[in-house]
Design a protein around this motif. Sequence first.
Motif, short mmCIF file in Angstrom:
data_model
loop_
_atom_site.label_atom_id
_atom_site.label_comp_id
_atom_site.label_asym_id
_atom_site.label_seq_id
_atom_site.Cartn_x
_atom_site.Cartn_y
_atom_site.Cartn_z
N TYR A 227 -37.78 -32.12 -44.31
CA TYR A 227 -37.12 -30.98 -44.93
C TYR A 227 -36.06 -30.40 -43.99
N ALA A 228 -34.81 -30.37 -44.45
CA ALA A 228 -33.70 -29.87 -43.64
C ALA A 228 -33.38 -28.42 -44.00
N PHE A 229 -33.09 -27.61 -42.97
CA PHE A 229 -32.69 -26.22 -43.17
C PHE A 229 -31.95 -25.73 -41.94
N ALA A 230 -31.19 -24.65 -42.10
CA ALA A 230 -30.46 -24.05 -40.99
C ALA A 230 -31.45 -23.37 -40.06
N ALA A 231 -31.38 -23.70 -38.77
CA ALA A 231 -32.34 -23.17 -37.80
C ALA A 231 -32.02 -21.73 -37.40
N ASP A 232 -30.93 -21.17 -37.96
CA ASP A 232 -30.66 -19.76 -37.69
C ASP A 232 -31.07 -18.86 -38.84
N ARG A 233 -31.73 -19.45 -39.86
CA ARG A 233 -32.32 -18.64 -40.93
C ARG A 233 -33.64 -18.05 -40.44
N ALA A 234 -33.90 -16.82 -40.78
CA ALA A 234 -35.19 -16.21 -40.43
C ALA A 234 -36.27 -16.91 -41.24
N VAL A 235 -37.31 -17.40 -40.55
CA VAL A 235 -38.39 -18.11 -41.23
C VAL A 235 -39.69 -17.92 -40.46
N GLU A 236 -40.76 -17.75 -41.23
CA GLU A 236 -42.10 -17.68 -40.66
C GLU A 236 -42.90 -18.87 -41.15
N GLY A 237 -43.67 -19.47 -40.26
CA GLY A 237 -44.54 -20.59 -40.63
C GLY A 237 -45.94 -20.08 -40.92
N LEU A 238 -46.45 -20.40 -42.12
CA LEU A 238 -47.80 -20.00 -42.53
C LEU A 238 -48.62 -21.27 -42.72
N LEU A 239 -49.60 -21.47 -41.86
CA LEU A 239 -50.42 -22.68 -41.92
C LEU A 239 -51.26 -22.68 -43.19
N VAL A 240 -51.36 -23.84 -43.84
CA VAL A 240 -52.11 -23.96 -45.09
C VAL A 240 -53.61 -23.90 -44.84
N ASP A 241 -54.09 -24.70 -43.87
CA ASP A 241 -55.52 -24.74 -43.58
C ASP A 241 -55.72 -25.32 -42.18
N GLY A 242 -55.43 -24.53 -41.17
CA GLY A 242 -55.60 -24.97 -39.79
C GLY A 242 -54.33 -25.55 -39.19
N PRO A 243 -54.42 -25.94 -37.92
CA PRO A 243 -53.27 -26.40 -37.16
C PRO A 243 -52.60 -27.64 -37.76
N ILE A 244 -51.33 -27.80 -37.40
CA ILE A 244 -50.58 -29.00 -37.78
C ILE A 244 -49.82 -29.52 -36.56
N ASP A 245 -49.37 -30.74 -36.65
CA ASP A 245 -48.38 -31.30 -35.74
C ASP A 245 -47.17 -31.62 -36.59
N ASP A 246 -45.97 -31.38 -36.03
CA ASP A 246 -44.76 -31.69 -36.78
C ASP A 246 -43.72 -32.34 -35.90
N LEU A 247 -42.76 -32.98 -36.55
CA LEU A 247 -41.60 -33.57 -35.88
C LEU A 247 -40.41 -32.67 -36.18
N ASN A 248 -39.71 -32.25 -35.15
CA ASN A 248 -38.52 -31.39 -35.27
C ASN A 248 -37.30 -32.16 -34.79
N VAL A 249 -36.28 -32.21 -35.61
CA VAL A 249 -35.00 -32.77 -35.20
C VAL A 249 -33.96 -31.67 -35.38
N MET A 250 -33.18 -31.41 -34.32
CA MET A 250 -32.18 -30.35 -34.39
C MET A 250 -30.84 -30.89 -33.86
N SER A 251 -29.75 -30.47 -34.52
CA SER A 251 -28.41 -30.85 -34.06
C SER A 251 -27.47 -29.66 -34.20
N ARG A 252 -26.49 -29.60 -33.27
CA ARG A 252 -25.55 -28.49 -33.24
C ARG A 252 -24.41 -28.73 -34.22
N ARG A 253 -24.27 -27.83 -35.20
CA ARG A 253 -23.20 -27.91 -36.19
C ARG A 253 -21.84 -28.00 -35.51
N GLY A 254 -20.97 -28.85 -36.07
CA GLY A 254 -19.63 -29.02 -35.53
C GLY A 254 -19.55 -30.05 -34.43
N ARG A 255 -20.71 -30.45 -33.87
CA ARG A 255 -20.74 -31.49 -32.83
C ARG A 255 -21.48 -32.74 -33.29
N TRP A 256 -22.65 -32.53 -33.87
CA TRP A 256 -23.49 -33.65 -34.31
C TRP A 256 -24.10 -33.31 -35.67
#
Length: 187
Positions: free
Chosen positions: A88-117
């Motif tokens: 799921y792609a989204f702007a990383a400067d949007r205010a967002v809170e993560g609410l766990l569904v049922d216990g801890p998770i592990d996730d993969l994060n990919v981030m790139s700087r707009r205008g460069r990559w």
Amino acid sequence: MRIIRAADCLVMPWKNGGGTTTEIAVAPGGASLNDFDWRISMAHVGQDGPFSSFPGIDRTLSVLTGAGITLAFGDGERMRLDRSSAPYAFAADRAVEGLLVDGPIDDLNVMSRRGRWRHRVERLSGAGSLDANKGLLVLVARKGDWQVNGAALSAGDSAVLDAPGGVELVASGGEAELYAVWLTREA
């Protein structure tokens, strides 16, 4: 091709104590959280809480383990992600809170700087081939053992390929999963 072994990745606790981040790759090398062009990491999320804001950054999140997470954006949008969800792609400067569904998770994060990559993330399973004639291709082995153009990757290992052309992927032993991250410079 550069191989990054899971054991060589740096694990860092979050400032708020809500989890840890394992940095897989960052450009330029040694860049901080304030000045990277792109960054690939895995996070262990142990409790609900706000995501850090990264002005000018685009982010893609993929759930690797656990029951999932609901992203509650400041503008009222909600998105529930679990193991079956597409990255799921989204702007990383949007205010967002993560609410766990049922216990801890592990996730993969990919981030790139707009205008460069810019980046694109895809989850793959089983053998196949990929074509990446320009930019970078980063492969993150999640489950199983993989051969990438003949080089061995175990679960947790990654490979960075610069303008690799054709890439042959072979998975061995049971269930296999790999994430492909395409990174291209913006003009």
